[in-house]
Design a protein around this motif. Structure first.
Motif, short mmCIF file in Angstrom:
data_model
loop_
_atom_site.label_atom_id
_atom_site.label_comp_id
_atom_site.label_asym_id
_atom_site.label_seq_id
_atom_site.Cartn_x
_atom_site.Cartn_y
_atom_site.Cartn_z
N TYR A 64 13.70 1.20 -19.37
CA TYR A 64 13.40 2.22 -20.38
C TYR A 64 12.48 1.70 -21.48
N LEU A 65 12.37 0.40 -21.59
CA LEU A 65 11.55 -0.20 -22.64
C LEU A 65 10.10 -0.43 -22.21
N GLN A 66 9.81 -0.21 -20.94
CA GLN A 66 8.46 -0.47 -20.41
C GLN A 66 7.41 0.50 -20.97
N ASP A 67 7.78 1.76 -21.12
CA ASP A 67 6.79 2.80 -21.44
C ASP A 67 6.74 3.18 -22.91
N GLU B 171 6.61 0.60 -29.25
CA GLU B 171 7.34 -0.36 -30.07
C GLU B 171 8.81 -0.34 -29.72
N ILE B 172 9.47 -1.48 -29.92
CA ILE B 172 10.91 -1.60 -29.70
C ILE B 172 11.54 -2.03 -31.02
N ALA C 99 11.43 2.88 -28.80
CA ALA C 99 12.76 2.68 -28.21
C ALA C 99 13.61 2.02 -29.28
N LEU C 100 14.76 2.61 -29.56
CA LEU C 100 15.68 2.09 -30.56
C LEU C 100 16.94 1.60 -29.87
N GLY D 270 4.07 -8.05 -25.15
CA GLY D 270 2.92 -7.31 -25.65
C GLY D 270 3.23 -6.09 -26.48
N LYS D 271 4.50 -5.87 -26.78
CA LYS D 271 4.89 -4.72 -27.60
C LYS D 271 5.41 -5.23 -28.94
N PRO D 272 5.02 -4.57 -30.03
CA PRO D 272 5.61 -4.94 -31.31
C PRO D 272 7.12 -4.72 -31.28
N VAL D 273 7.85 -5.69 -31.82
CA VAL D 273 9.31 -5.60 -31.92
C VAL D 273 9.67 -5.73 -33.39
#
Length: 168
Positions: free
Chosen positions: A22-25, A28-29, A6-7, A47-50
């Motif tokens: 939209y960032l749940q699935d 990486e963000i 997600a960008l 828990g997601k790399p940012v």
């Protein structure tokens, strides 16, 4: 390796439930600057790399957390990201050379609040600007980009309209 990205960009201290949904699935963000407040980054799904860069409105606290430039390779794609990058063929000063020197296949910036994706054949590089997800600025529609990286390819690119800038 298949990675969902997600960008986002130009939050200007604003994030809402629509954006977060939209960032749940994604795996990486990435945030292309003008974060506005670290609270935006803290609100992102855990828990997601940012990966992020600071923008021209970002204060010292954000500049201490995020660099001006990100250069990395993921799933076989070389990515270069900054906030103020211009656009093909009129890049900001020094950007074109940096794309060439790094051998970037994907160049990402924010700043303009205009969602734009364009392949630059002169640099053999895909340009992406996700537009603005925040409410500050002249844009009408808040946007973000979703795409996948797999085996050196950028796939399944889609623009997500988050709603008009003035309301939710």
């Amino acid at each position: 390796m298949h990675i969902k990205i997600a960008l986002i960009s130009d939050s200007h201290s604003y994030i809402d439930h629509t954006t977060l949904s939209y960032l749940q699935d994604v795996d990486e963000i990435w945030h292309a600057g003008d974060i506005g407040s670290l609270e935006v980054m803290e609100a992102l799904p855990k828990g997601k790399p940012v990966r992020g860069v600071f923008g021209n409105i970002d204060d010292q606290s954000i500049q201490e957390e995020y660099p001006e430039w990100q250069e990395f390779e993921l799933a076989g794609v070389k990515v270069l990201m900054t906030h103020i990058g211009g656009k093909p063929p009129q890049y900001a000063k020094g950007v074109k050379q940096k794309i060439k020197d790094f051998g970037a296949q994907l160049f990402i910036c924010g700043h303009s609040h205009i969602c734009k994706v364009e392949f630059d054949p002169a640099l053999n590089c895909l340009y992406m600007n996700p537009g603005a997800m925040g409410r500050h600025g002249f844009h009408i529609m808040r946007t973000l980009l979703l795409f996948d990286l797999e085996n050196g390819k950028i796939q399944n690119l889609r623009v997500v309209e988050l709603g008009k800038r003035g309301g939710i």
